[in-house]
Motif scaffolding. Sequence first.
Motif, PDB file in Angstrom:
ATOM      1  N   TRP A  22      41.121 -54.417  49.334  1.00 41.93           N
ATOM      2  CA  TRP A  22      41.367 -53.737  50.354  1.00 41.93           C
ATOM      3  C   TRP A  22      41.164 -52.560  49.616  1.00 41.93           C
ATOM      4  CZ3 TRP A  22      42.062 -53.592  55.023  1.00 41.93           C
ATOM      5  CH2 TRP A  22      42.659 -54.533  55.695  1.00 41.93           C
ATOM      6  N   ILE A  56      37.614 -50.415  51.305  1.00 42.30           N
ATOM      7  CA  ILE A  56      38.232 -48.780  52.375  1.00 42.30           C
ATOM      8  C   ILE A  56      37.014 -47.836  51.703  1.00 42.30           C
ATOM      9  CG2 ILE A  56      39.812 -46.957  52.923  1.00 42.30           C
ATOM     10  CD1 ILE A  56      42.392 -49.671  53.022  1.00 42.30           C
ATOM     11  N   TRP A  90      35.515 -43.552  57.497  1.00 38.43           N
ATOM     12  CA  TRP A  90      36.743 -44.336  57.458  1.00 38.43           C
ATOM     13  C   TRP A  90      37.679 -42.984  58.105  1.00 38.43           C
ATOM     14  CZ3 TRP A  90      40.768 -47.688  56.356  1.00 38.43           C
ATOM     15  CH2 TRP A  90      42.203 -46.882  56.017  1.00 38.43           C
ATOM     16  N   LEU A  95      44.200 -49.339  61.664  1.00 40.79           N
ATOM     17  CA  LEU A  95      42.971 -48.938  60.777  1.00 40.79           C
ATOM     18  C   LEU A  95      41.928 -47.729  62.172  1.00 40.79           C
ATOM     19  CD1 LEU A  95      40.914 -51.844  58.989  1.00 40.79           C
ATOM     20  CD2 LEU A  95      42.870 -49.774  58.048  1.00 40.79           C
ATOM     21  N   CYS A 141      36.690 -57.337  56.819  1.00 40.83           N
ATOM     22  CA  CYS A 141      37.718 -57.207  55.899  1.00 40.83           C
ATOM     23  C   CYS A 141      38.033 -57.754  55.773  1.00 40.83           C
ATOM     24  CB  CYS A 141      38.092 -56.851  57.505  1.00 40.83           C
ATOM     25  SG  CYS A 141      40.201 -55.909  57.389  1.00 40.83           S
TER      26      CYS A 141
END
Length: 114
Positions: free
Chosen positions: A30, A34, A43, A82, A99
């Motif tokens: 993760w 990210i 992001w 998100l 993801c």
Amino acid sequence: MKTYFILIREPDGRTTVPSVEETRQHQLDWKFWIDNLVEKGHWQSGNSLTLGGKVMRPTPSGLAIYEDLYRINEQEIVGGYLLIKAMDFDQAVTLMQTCPVFDADGFVEIRETM
């Protein structure tokens, strides 16, 4: 760029508990994913959610408040959300294809914000 809300849905982690190493690796996946979105300017925000919750629904006799009814079929939870930036819906879908939630039998719901 447009903003997209991503709802992270996943199996309830209390039904099948991953090992410490599996959890550590998933968290690293993760973080890497990210960080890549941040680096490329996609992001905006996001967060995990706790396992506890309440659901409020109107009923003919007034507002009903239920505890811990956030799971679907007692198996699936909303694990987090998100906010990402993308040129269009197709790009948002492309960004989500890698993801890490998919590695844990989860799935996502992608919605454009207004």
